[in-house]
Design a protein around this motif. Structure first.
Motif, mmCIF file in Angstrom:
data_model
loop_
_atom_site.group_PDB
_atom_site.id
_atom_site.type_symbol
_atom_site.label_atom_id
_atom_site.label_comp_id
_atom_site.label_asym_id
_atom_site.label_seq_id
_atom_site.Cartn_x
_atom_site.Cartn_y
_atom_site.Cartn_z
ATOM 1 N N PRO A 154 0.922 -1.104 -0.142
ATOM 2 C CA PRO A 154 0.085 -0.019 -0.111
ATOM 3 C C PRO A 154 0.888 1.096 -0.048
ATOM 4 N N LEU A 155 0.421 2.416 -0.668
ATOM 5 C CA LEU A 155 1.105 3.630 -0.643
ATOM 6 C C LEU A 155 0.948 4.313 0.796
ATOM 7 N N THR A 156 2.193 4.793 0.926
ATOM 8 C CA THR A 156 2.493 5.637 2.202
ATOM 9 C C THR A 156 2.763 7.058 1.884
ATOM 10 N N ALA A 157 2.493 7.770 3.144
ATOM 11 C CA ALA A 157 2.835 9.251 2.963
ATOM 12 C C ALA A 157 4.412 9.372 2.531
ATOM 13 N N LYS A 158 5.214 8.625 2.878
ATOM 14 C CA LYS A 158 6.541 8.620 2.545
ATOM 15 C C LYS A 158 6.624 8.521 0.930
ATOM 16 N N ASP A 159 5.973 7.720 0.510
ATOM 17 C CA ASP A 159 5.739 7.256 -1.079
ATOM 18 C C ASP A 159 5.392 8.436 -1.867
ATOM 19 N N LEU A 160 4.346 9.190 -1.385
ATOM 20 C CA LEU A 160 3.828 10.523 -2.121
ATOM 21 C C LEU A 160 4.463 11.560 -1.840
ATOM 22 N N GLY A 161 5.658 11.584 -0.919
ATOM 23 C CA GLY A 161 6.265 12.753 -0.436
ATOM 24 C C GLY A 161 5.645 13.618 0.369
ATOM 25 N N VAL A 162 4.675 13.181 0.810
ATOM 26 C CA VAL A 162 3.945 14.196 2.098
ATOM 27 C C VAL A 162 4.413 13.895 3.344
#
Length: 286
Positions: A154-162
């Motif tokens: 699953p995508l994380t905030a780190k993956d999205l740069g947030v």
């Protein structure tokens, strides 16, 4: 002394002794048992039951047996902390069941696991396709640890740069209709704040079964009466809506003014506010 009285007294004594021994051996005895600890635990229970009901047996002999069987795993645990070889011997090692999406059939046979049992363990981890798994290890405790392939995680905030604010544990401030002052003070809140929040929800304290405050200061409640619906808090959605309106107003002012400096100022602040909105939207929507 009547036999039933002696059985009751022996039972109480051994309950205290077993409780003390379990506390000494630690929480591991309650969950992640090695084979050695499993056998020892059964033996200790059997000794206790035998001495409690066997009135002809010497009670001190039973306590001595408990101490011996409790002392062995305690000593083994101390040695395990200092010797990895001994720890591997006593507790076992993890066995790879899946690597790069491929099942290690030989390891399955060695641990006497069937394919159906492996698939069952995967389903318990919400994994339904072996090809989605990068790595799966059967731990010494019998649990299966699963690492999904990168594209299936699953995508994380780190993956999205947030960047997101750190989350602290929620504090239970109401339990069984009573306010708990210590957790309330831990998050620097007062009874007055709590009453105000409950008034917003239209709920009385005595009707709240459980009330918790999260790291952002949001109060959530569970009522004794499950048929009653508690309206969701509106502060966060309203704040998000206000921020979006301000950003839209700044953008409108930038288009409507003829002054160059004012236009640049409005446009610059509109962009800053939009960046802030992008960063907090997930939090305020939650």
């Amino acid at each position: 002394m009547p036999e039933w009285v002696e059985i009751v007294l022996r039972g109480l004594l051994f309950l205290v002794v077993l409780f003390a021994i379990t506390k000494l051996l630690g929480k591991k005895q309650l969950s992640q048992l090695s084979f050695f600890e499993y056998v020892t635990g059964i033996t200790i229970g059997s000794i206790g039951a035998e001495v409690v009901t066997g009135l002809e047996r010497n009670i001190m002999h039973g306590i001595l047996g408990l101490v011996v069987f409790a002392g062995i795993p305690f000593l083994a645990g101390m040695i395990s902390l200092k010797s990895k070889k001994f720890r591997d011997l006593m507790e076992g090692k993890g066995v790879v069941f899946i690597k790069n999406g491929k099942i290690m059939e030989e390891n399955l046979k060695k641990e006497r696991y069937t394919t159906d049992e492996l698939l069952e363990l995967l389903r318990k981890k919400d994994v339904f396709q072996v090809a989605d798994v990068e790595f799966a290890v059967l731990e010494a405790t019998g649990d299966l640890s699963v690492l999904l392939k990168k594209e299936n995680q699953p995508l994380t905030a780190k993956d999205l740069g947030v960047k997101v604010a750190p989350i602290k544990e929620p504090q239970t401030v109401i339990m069984d209709g009573k306010v708990l002052d210590e957790p309330l003070s831990t998050v620097n809140l007062s009874r007055g704040w709590l009453k105000t929040e409950l008034d917003k929800l239209g709920v009385a304290i005595e009707n709240v079964f459980l009330g918790q405050v999260d790291s952002s200061g949001q109060l959530t409640v569970d009522l004794f009466d499950d048929k009653l619906e508690v309206p969701p808090p509106q502060e966060k959605p309203l704040l998000l809506a206000a921020m979006k309106k301000c950003q839209a107003d700044l953008e409108l002012f930038s288009f409507s003014t003829e002054a160059k400096e004012a236009k640049e100022m409005y446009a610059k602040n509109s962009e800053k506010l939009q960046k802030t909105i992008d960063q907090v939207t997930t939090i305020l929507k939650g």
